[in-house]
Design an enzyme around this catalytic site. Structure first.
Site, PDB file in Angstrom:
ATOM      1  N   ASP A 100     -77.969 -12.874  -3.016  1.00  0.00           N
ATOM      2  CA  ASP A 100     -78.229 -11.933  -2.072  1.00  0.00           C
ATOM      3  C   ASP A 100     -79.666 -11.336  -1.373  1.00  0.00           C
ATOM      4  OD1 ASP A 100     -80.274 -11.965  -4.408  1.00  0.00           O
ATOM      5  OD2 ASP A 100     -78.989 -11.129  -5.859  1.00  0.00           O
ATOM      6  N   GLU A 122     -71.285 -16.524  -5.319  1.00  0.00           N
ATOM      7  CA  GLU A 122     -71.822 -15.726  -6.031  1.00  0.00           C
ATOM      8  C   GLU A 122     -71.072 -13.650  -6.230  1.00  0.00           C
ATOM      9  OE1 GLU A 122     -75.970 -15.054  -7.496  1.00  0.00           O
ATOM     10  OE2 GLU A 122     -76.340 -16.128  -9.118  1.00  0.00           O
ATOM     11  N   GLU A 136     -82.603  -6.469  -2.565  1.00  0.00           N
ATOM     12  CA  GLU A 136     -81.026  -7.773  -3.739  1.00  0.00           C
ATOM     13  C   GLU A 136     -79.536  -6.886  -3.664  1.00  0.00           C
ATOM     14  OE1 GLU A 136     -83.881  -7.982  -4.695  1.00  0.00           O
ATOM     15  OE2 GLU A 136     -84.610  -9.809  -4.383  1.00  0.00           O
ATOM     16  N   HIS A 216     -91.299 -11.147 -11.073  1.00  0.00           N
ATOM     17  CA  HIS A 216     -91.465 -10.957  -9.322  1.00  0.00           C
ATOM     18  C   HIS A 216     -90.450 -10.082  -8.926  1.00  0.00           C
ATOM     19  CE1 HIS A 216     -87.661 -13.029  -9.374  1.00  0.00           C
ATOM     20  NE2 HIS A 216     -87.734 -12.997  -8.083  1.00  0.00           N
ATOM     21  N   ARG A 218     -89.491  -7.450  -6.514  1.00  0.00           N
ATOM     22  CA  ARG A 218     -90.221  -6.392  -5.786  1.00  0.00           C
ATOM     23  C   ARG A 218     -90.040  -5.067  -5.818  1.00  0.00           C
ATOM     24  NH1 ARG A 218     -90.688  -6.746   0.890  1.00  0.00           N
ATOM     25  NH2 ARG A 218     -90.264  -8.835   0.321  1.00  0.00           N
ATOM     26  N   HIS A 249     -95.304 -16.637 -10.011  1.00  0.00           N
ATOM     27  CA  HIS A 249     -93.919 -16.431  -8.640  1.00  0.00           C
ATOM     28  C   HIS A 249     -95.327 -16.376  -7.743  1.00  0.00           C
ATOM     29  CE1 HIS A 249     -91.818 -15.514  -4.701  1.00  0.00           C
ATOM     30  NE2 HIS A 249     -90.538 -15.283  -6.134  1.00  0.00           N
TER      31      HIS A 249
END
Ligand code: UDP
Length: 394
Positions: A100, A122, A136, A216, A218, A249
């Protein structure tokens, strides 16, 4: 011998490298059937540099999108245009994308502009909420509209695709290739600390409960991330006997918040991103894993580790339903409470620590490659001109 299928695998982020490595390996192991070409988009510059060599991958194409940090539109535009040049150059029969990410969306979009077939590894993960995880959920839904072959990791993912009207004949339940990689790496680990973790650091963990953290997303950056850090801080202060390890990250916004709120706390270790093998070594030793990562939510149940998910919703419901994963949201008090409960109560811990593999059995990549071979050749595929790939025999 009939013409072999030329497969371009597009990857750009750490999870894509981890999850596509076994697929690329399978494709490369069948040179009479496949010509495997890999394009790294450069989306995760630093993390990809760490991950690619660890999996013995040397991409045939390396894009280097220049962009302002965090600017999705600029990244998308640069990646799409770079990938279009790659497609023109190598003229693949199939473009394989995973998951994604922006790289995956651009790979699928560039391929569909050129009328090429797309395989989606996936496929079918959904929260149903375009805002979480962002971007995503948007990316994978769009890829689902574009792909010709959908490799769903679970029956739940397959069902999500069917609800959206995807033709069931094109959807295959294969398991998640991330579990292939996990098992492969686990089988090579022993008691010794792997590269990336010092012997002193590992020795200091002995005899202490270990809380392993990653975070991490967003949509969590800013106030939400600070609340998460405060929750971890409270848990660490209440449990001086425990060790908290957080490989950060590289996004500077993550490091800034974590260092400010947790940096000088005894028992808390903020690290640079770890090589995959080192991270697996720590997961295998963790008492509790706290994460907002998608991949870690799949790995923890396979290792029998309780995982607390720093989100309100997850596309990986299988772990929640099995009881290994718990959605704890992002509110500081609740995070501290849930971590504390698992550290304090062996009964709660054991009830969650069931080893099971809802996400795969370690043979997903093999299934995917067998399915590709079974579909080949597709109508109109026999007449293309062979094209030389730089540095590779055609
Ligand atoms: N991981 C790693 N090193 C680290 C932290 C995580 O190799 O320091 C691995 C982890 O085992 C998992 C993947 O990175 O396989 C998850 O990547 P990320 O959280 O960036 O992405 P997501 O899974 O959320 O898409």
């Amino acid at each position: 011998m009939g013409e072999r299928m030329r497969v371009l695998t597009v990857l750009g982020t750490r999870p894509e490298i981890i999850k596509l490595a076994p697929v690329v390996r399978q494709l490369s192991s069948l040179p009479e059937s496949f010509q495997s070409i890999v394009c790294a988009t450069g989306q995760h510059g630093e993390l990809a540099k760490l991950a690619l060599p660890a999996f013995g991958m040397a991409p045939d194409y390396n894009l280097r999108p220049t962009r302002r940090s965090g600017d999705l539109a600029a990244l998308t535009a640069a990646t799409l245009s770079g990938l279009d040049d790659v497609l023109a150059d190598c003229s693949p029969d199939l473009v394989l994308v995973q998951g994604d990410t922006t790289s995956a969306l651009c790979g699928a979009l560039a391929a569909s502009y050129r009328g090429l077939r797309i395989g989606h590894v996936e496929a079918g993960l959904r929260t149903g909420n375009p805002a979480a995880p962002f971007p995503e959920e948007i990316n994978r839904s769009l890829i689902g509209r574009l792909a010709h072959l959908h490799f769903a990791p679970t029956e739940v993912a397959r069902a999500c695709l069917l609800v959206e009207g995807v033709d069931g004949e094109t959807v295959y339940v294969t398991g998640n290739t991330g579990i292939d990689t996990l098992f492969e790496v686990l089988s090579k680990l022993d008691e010794r600390p792997p590269p990336g973790l010092s012997a002193t650091r590992c020795a200091a963990l002995a005899g202490h409960p270990l809380v392993l953290i990653t975070c991490h997303r967003r949509e969590s950056l800013g106030g939400t991330l600070r609340a998460i850090c405060r929750g971890i801080r409270r848990a660490a202060e209440a449990h001086p006997e425990a060790r908290f390890i957080w490989p950060l990250h590289p996004n500077p916004a993550v490091g800034e918040a974590a260092n400010e709120l947790l940096g000088r706390l005894p028992g808390v270790d903020l690290l640079a991103p770890l090589p995959y093998a080192s991270f697996v070594w720590l997961m295998a030793r963790a008492t509790v894993i706290v994460t907002d990562s998608g991949g870690v939510q799949e790995e923890a149940p396979a290792l029998g580790k309780p995982v607390l998910v720093l989100r309100q919703q997850t596309e990986r419901q299988e772990g929640v339903e099995a009881g290994t994963a718990r959605l704890i949201g992002t509110e500081a008090g609740n995070i501290a409470f849930e971590i504390g409960r698992l550290l304090d109560d062996a009964g709660v811990r054991q009830a969650m620590a069931l080893r099971h593999n809802p996400y795969g059995d370690g043979h997903a990549a093999q299934r995917i490659v067998e399915i590709l071979a079974a579909h080949w050749p597709w109508p109109g595929s026999a007449r293309r001109e062979p094209v030389g790939i730089p540095g590779r025999a055609t």
